[in-house]
Design an enzyme around this catalytic site. Structure first.
Site, PDB file in Angstrom:
ATOM      1  N   ALA A 211       0.841  -1.209   0.000  1.00  0.00           N
ATOM      2  CA  ALA A 211       0.000   0.000   0.000  1.00  0.00           C
ATOM      3  C   ALA A 211       0.871   1.252   0.000  1.00  0.00           C
ATOM      4  CB  ALA A 211      -0.920  -0.003   1.218  1.00  0.00           C
TER       5      ALA A 211
ATOM      6  N   ASP B 298      -5.101  -0.628   4.510  1.00  0.00           N
ATOM      7  CA  ASP B 298      -3.656  -0.363   4.418  1.00  0.00           C
ATOM      8  C   ASP B 298      -3.380   0.945   3.679  1.00  0.00           C
ATOM      9  OD1 ASP B 298      -3.656  -2.898   5.477  1.00  0.00           O
ATOM     10  OD2 ASP B 298      -2.072  -3.670   4.179  1.00  0.00           O
TER      11      ASP B 298
HETATM   12  C1  MEV Z   1      -3.665  -6.878   5.820  1.00  0.00           C
HETATM   13  O1  MEV Z   1      -2.764  -5.871   6.214  1.00  0.00           O
HETATM   14  C2  MEV Z   1      -4.939  -6.756   6.583  1.00  0.00           C
HETATM   15  C3  MEV Z   1      -6.032  -7.752   6.222  1.00  0.00           C
HETATM   16  O2  MEV Z   1      -7.134  -7.437   7.072  1.00  0.00           O
HETATM   17  C4  MEV Z   1      -6.446  -7.647   4.770  1.00  0.00           C
HETATM   18  C5  MEV Z   1      -7.158  -6.348   4.424  1.00  0.00           C
HETATM   19  O3  MEV Z   1      -7.626  -5.616   5.304  1.00  0.00           O
HETATM   20  O4  MEV Z   1      -7.272  -6.071   3.215  1.00  0.00           O
HETATM   21  C6  MEV Z   1      -5.605  -9.184   6.525  1.00  0.00           C
END
Ligand code: MEV
Length: 304
Positions: free
Chosen positions: A96, A138
């Site tokens: 991100a 993110d």
């Molecule tokens: C990844 O950093 C976080 C998750 O919740 C995936 C998302 O929110 O897209 C696992």
């Protein structure tokens, strides 16, 4: 040069994909992007050993093609050089940060002013390449920074969270991270097979509400207990590993108020809540179990 933050997911990972709230903080480390010319849309990221042409069959090139296509101006051809100060694929928002910093650098090079919504949508296109079904959390943190309460949606709902005290966190990268898309798909399959897995996600949403209240009240002990509960629920969803569990338990035994995996799991990072008194012992306990450790300090915003 354009910069975007990495993120530390404090509470609510995975459940956030299903509309539950999550709390995440921006890290001071992140990705800085510079446009170096306009030739073959070349992408170099020395810290991650990446040097590829824009049309290469490589995930980073594919993601940045999706980003360029989603931008509301002609972003073709620009070569990007990225300086990353955070590990890739370790659950701290590297993809991100890469997408947001790149979009900002491309906009600056093209002389285009991006709105936050346009930036969010373009980064979403890149994140889909990495994550399949990203919540958007993110890159929301990468864009806005700070400590954020986030709920997925169209548009997503996000607001800053006020802290009642400072919180000192130790982050340890315990092992290589797993593919986020694969971890998200595994949770989706478990939810499909077992209603109790859906209930666990609902419980995580309730836990996030309690955690926000504890952060706002500056209640370190409650935040620590809720981190432990969140780790237990994530373990039940199958996204922890033996190494993450070992590091979480080592941190707690050494005096951490709480500890949990952070991000998608399946490897990657864990985070422990420490005090100035317990930080040295927790850091020593984690050192032999970790590839790298760093600190993150959450500070209340002051008016002065
Ligand atoms: C990844 O950093 C976080 C998750 O919740 C995936 C998302 O929110 O897209 C696992």
């Amino acid at each position: 040069m354009a910069f975007a933050h990495g993120k530390l997911l404090l509470f609510g990972e995975h459940a956030v994909v299903y509309g539950e709230p999550a709390l995440a903080a921006a890290l001071t480390v992140g990705v800085a992007a510079t446009v170096t010319g306009r030739t073959a849309a070349r992408i170099t990221v020395p810290a991650w050993s990446i040097d590829v042409a824009g049309d290469a069959d490589h995930r980073v090139a594919t993601a940045l093609r999706a980003l360029r296509d989603a931008l509301p101006f002609d972003a073709s051809g620009y070569d990007l050089h990225l300086e990353a100060s955070l590990p890739a694929g370790a659950g701290v928002g590297s993809s991100a940060a890469m997408a947001v910093a790149s979009a900002r650098a491309l906009a600056a090079a093209a002389g285009h002013l991006l709105t936050p919504d346009q930036l969010f949508e373009a980064a979403m296109a890149a994140e889909r390449v990495f994550h399949g079904n990203p919540s958007g959390l993110d890159h929301a943190v990468a864009i806005h920074g700070g400590l954020m309460h986030f709920v997925r949606g169209n548009p997503p709902r996000m607001r800053p969270v006020a802290l009642g005290a400072s919180f000192r966190l130790l982050v340890a990268q315990v092992e290589a991270g797993a593919d986020t898309g694969r971890m998200v798909a595994a949770v989706a399959a478990l939810r499909e097979a077992h209603p109790v897995a859906r209930a666990l996600c609902t419980d995580i949403g309730a836990l996030v509400a309690e955690a926000e209240a504890a952060l706002t009240a500056g209640d370190h002990a409650a935040v620590g207990r809720l981190m432990n509960l969140n780790h237990g629920l994530l373990s039940a969803l199958g996204v922890s590993t033996a190494s993450l569990d070992a590091a979480v338990h080592a941190a707690r035994t050494a005096g951490a108020l709480g500890a949990k995996l952070t991000g998608a799991g399946g490897g990657g990072c864990m985070v422990a809540l420490v005090t100035d008194e317990t930080a040295p012992a927790v850091a020593s306990a984690l050192a032999p179990l970790a590839r790298a450790t760093f600190e993150a300090h959450l500070q209340p915003v002051t008016d002065s």
